[in-house]
Design a protein around this motif. Sequence first.
Motif, mmCIF file in Angstrom:
data_model
loop_
_atom_site.group_PDB
_atom_site.id
_atom_site.type_symbol
_atom_site.label_atom_id
_atom_site.label_comp_id
_atom_site.label_asym_id
_atom_site.label_seq_id
_atom_site.Cartn_x
_atom_site.Cartn_y
_atom_site.Cartn_z
ATOM 1 N N ALA A 4 26.970 12.520 -0.707
ATOM 2 C CA ALA A 4 26.790 11.964 -2.044
ATOM 3 C C ALA A 4 25.629 12.683 -2.725
ATOM 4 O O ALA A 4 24.632 13.018 -2.081
ATOM 5 N N CYS A 7 21.650 11.638 -2.416
ATOM 6 C CA CYS A 7 21.455 10.654 -1.342
ATOM 7 C C CYS A 7 20.479 11.245 -0.324
ATOM 8 O O CYS A 7 20.732 12.287 0.280
ATOM 9 N N CYS A 10 21.957 11.679 3.197
ATOM 10 C CA CYS A 10 22.901 12.803 3.253
ATOM 11 C C CYS A 10 22.124 14.118 3.354
ATOM 12 O O CYS A 10 22.520 15.033 4.079
ATOM 13 N N HIS A 48 28.967 9.799 4.114
ATOM 14 C CA HIS A 48 28.264 8.888 3.204
ATOM 15 C C HIS A 48 29.049 7.597 3.019
ATOM 16 O O HIS A 48 30.155 7.594 2.492
ATOM 17 N N HIS A 98 22.728 4.412 2.078
ATOM 18 C CA HIS A 98 23.550 5.183 3.022
ATOM 19 C C HIS A 98 23.360 4.416 4.331
ATOM 20 O O HIS A 98 22.214 4.275 4.792
HETATM 21 ZN ZN ZN Z 1 24.478 9.548 1.879
#
Ligand code: ZN
Length: 114
Positions: A4, A7, A10, A48, A98
């Motif tokens: 994402a 994020c 991530c 994600h 997340h």
């Molecule tokens: Zn993420």
Amino acid sequence: MAAADNCLFCRIVAGEMGACIYEDDLVAAFEDIQPQAPHHTLIVPREHLASSAEFAPQHEALAGRLLLTAARLAREKGLESYRLVMNCGEEAGQSVFHIHLHMLGGRTFGWPPG
Ligand code: ZN
Ligand code: 5GP
């Protein structure tokens, strides 16, 4: 498994920041930046997913791997007693969207949680 945009976790999973202490095909683990106990590790899906509210039947293996990894890391750290926490939603205390399983150990914990 698209990361994402913007994020934090991530980016950590992608190796852009911080160091993972464990990685496999489904999950990664790294130390919490603001530990709430002498041991505080976060175990996250590589994919994600914003919160456990997004878990669906196809995530059965992933959900199991999150728990197995937490137990494995606790064992490797020599922890016989530890707490696993997954906050879902702002009211429950989730601040990073997340999925992450907290593995906390090395001190005594109270109950009920705050
Ligand atoms: Zn993420
Ligand atoms: P939550 O409040 O969503 O359940 O937990 C988020 C956790 O992520 C917090 O314990 C917080 O300290 C941790 N955290 C936030 N930003 C970072 C970061 O940049 N790196 C790491 N390793 N942990 C972070």
